[in-house]
Design an enzyme around this catalytic site. Structure first.
Site, mmCIF file in Angstrom:
data_model
loop_
_atom_site.group_PDB
_atom_site.id
_atom_site.type_symbol
_atom_site.label_atom_id
_atom_site.label_comp_id
_atom_site.label_asym_id
_atom_site.label_seq_id
_atom_site.Cartn_x
_atom_site.Cartn_y
_atom_site.Cartn_z
ATOM 1 C CG ASN A 117 58.311 26.599 53.646
ATOM 2 O OD1 ASN A 117 58.328 27.516 54.469
ATOM 3 N ND2 ASN A 117 59.296 25.719 53.531
ATOM 4 C CE LYS A 143 61.750 27.060 50.950
ATOM 5 N NZ LYS A 143 62.779 26.315 50.274
ATOM 6 C CG HIS A 162 61.855 22.499 54.967
ATOM 7 N ND1 HIS A 162 63.047 22.796 54.343
ATOM 8 C CD2 HIS A 162 60.885 22.682 54.045
ATOM 9 C CE1 HIS A 162 62.796 23.151 53.093
ATOM 10 N NE2 HIS A 162 61.498 23.090 52.886
ATOM 11 C CD GLU A 164 65.066 25.356 52.774
ATOM 12 O OE1 GLU A 164 64.305 26.046 53.490
ATOM 13 O OE2 GLU A 164 64.933 25.253 51.534
ATOM 14 C CD GLU A 195 59.391 19.900 50.904
ATOM 15 O OE1 GLU A 195 58.691 20.653 50.227
ATOM 16 O OE2 GLU A 195 60.158 20.302 51.782
ATOM 17 N N GLY A 242 64.076 24.298 45.609
ATOM 18 C CA GLY A 242 64.643 25.594 45.249
ATOM 19 C C GLY A 242 65.653 25.527 44.119
ATOM 20 C CB SER A 283 61.288 22.847 41.589
ATOM 21 O OG SER A 283 62.521 23.244 42.172
HETATM 22 C C1 PEP Z 1 59.982 23.944 50.109
HETATM 23 O O1 PEP Z 1 60.326 24.989 50.601
HETATM 24 O O2 PEP Z 1 59.537 23.076 50.833
HETATM 25 C C2 PEP Z 1 60.084 23.783 48.658
HETATM 26 C C3 PEP Z 1 59.630 22.691 48.119
HETATM 27 O O3 PEP Z 1 60.649 24.824 47.948
HETATM 28 P P1 PEP Z 1 60.580 25.041 46.339
HETATM 29 O O4 PEP Z 1 59.135 24.859 45.941
HETATM 30 O O5 PEP Z 1 61.068 26.434 46.132
HETATM 31 O O6 PEP Z 1 61.457 24.008 45.722
#
Ligand code: PEP
Length: 251
Positions: free
Chosen positions: A9, A11, A95, A97, A167, A173, A213
């Site tokens: 992803n 982003k 997601h 976010e 998630e 992040g 992460s």
């Molecule tokens: C994500 O964007 O869905 C995500 C899991 O980000 P990260 O791997 O940076 O934590």
């Protein structure tokens, strides 16, 4: 047997030149066949260029969101047909976010999931608890509610074909990763609720990715868990080496 699925992803990151270079680098390293399904979800404006750069490789294209309406006066939005037209196979929906920064509700996500499936895209439906919810021992209730409400009204066979991404919001992040035990527990709980709401075959068929992460150094232990079928990767998908390091954990 569920085929593992690793998706990046990207982003709201990268320039056009960086997107193209990253996609070309991945295409060259992954080649025509991979040990698992692989996709990258690029920013909308770079989808066409990313697809061109991925050409001939086993890396599929995904988008990071879509609107549920087919067409019309929805300034700034993108339809499922447009994503299909440009060559997308997957779309990330719900997601955290989008849920937490842009105020998307389960109902919004559900409309998008219906539209995506009707238009032939495979949704990657994200669910996950905040740190406060985890600390209040509400994780199972939160992810069950998000999952069932986001998938409301779908048939069992539609559910079997989509992807769920667990998630935890506190792990996205932040560099804080769920332990393999924490992640596996939630994945197993999600499969239980899917078996109860739909049926055991559907629950067995749904692929559930972990996201939060994921890095080359922690991917193998997470991906070795029986109910973790892949990963949705943010930061570590922005570099060829780190994304390839995660893919290496599959084979
Ligand atoms: C994500 O964007 O869905 C995500 C899991 O980000 P990260 O791997 O940076 O934590």
């Amino acid at each position: 047997m569920r085929r593992p699925f690793i998706a990046g992803n990207w982003k709201m990151n990268l320039t056009l030149a960086e997107c193209t270079a990253l996609a070309k680098g991945l295409a060259a390293q992954v080649g025509k066949t991979a040990a698992c399904d692989v996709a990258v979800c690029a920013p909308h404006v770079y989808l066409a260029a990313t697809l061109a750069a991925l050409k001939g490789s086993a890396v599929a294209l995904g988008a990071q969101d879509v609107y549920h309406q087919a067409n019309g006066a929805f300034t700034g939005e993108t339809s499922v047909a447009m994503l299909q037209d440009i060559g997308c196979r997957y779309v990330v929906l719900g997601h955290s976010e989008r849920r937490h920064i842009l105020g998307e509700t389960n109902q919004d996500v559900c409309r998008k999931v219906h539209a995506a499936l009707a238009g032939g895209l495979t949704p990657i439906v994200c669910v996950g608890e905040t740190l406060e919810q985890r600390e209040a021992e509400q994780t199972t209730d939160v992810v069950w509610e998000q999952c069932l409400a986001s998938l409301a009204g779908l048939s069992a066979s539609q559910v079997a074909g989509l992807v769920v991404a667990y998630e935890p919001v506190w792990a996205i992040g932040t560099g804080k990763v769920a332990t393999k035990e924490q992640a596996e527990q939630v994945h197993a709980d999600l499969r239980t609720i899917l078996a109860t709401r739909y049926n055991p075959d559907t629950a067995e068929a749904v692929r559930i990715q972990y996201g939060g992460s994921v890095k080359p150094g922690n991917a193998a232990e997470l991906l070795s868990q029986p109910n973790i079928d892949g990963a949705l990767v943010g930061g570590a998908s922005l570099k060829v080496e780190s994304f390839m390091g995660i893919l290496a954990a599959i084979s």
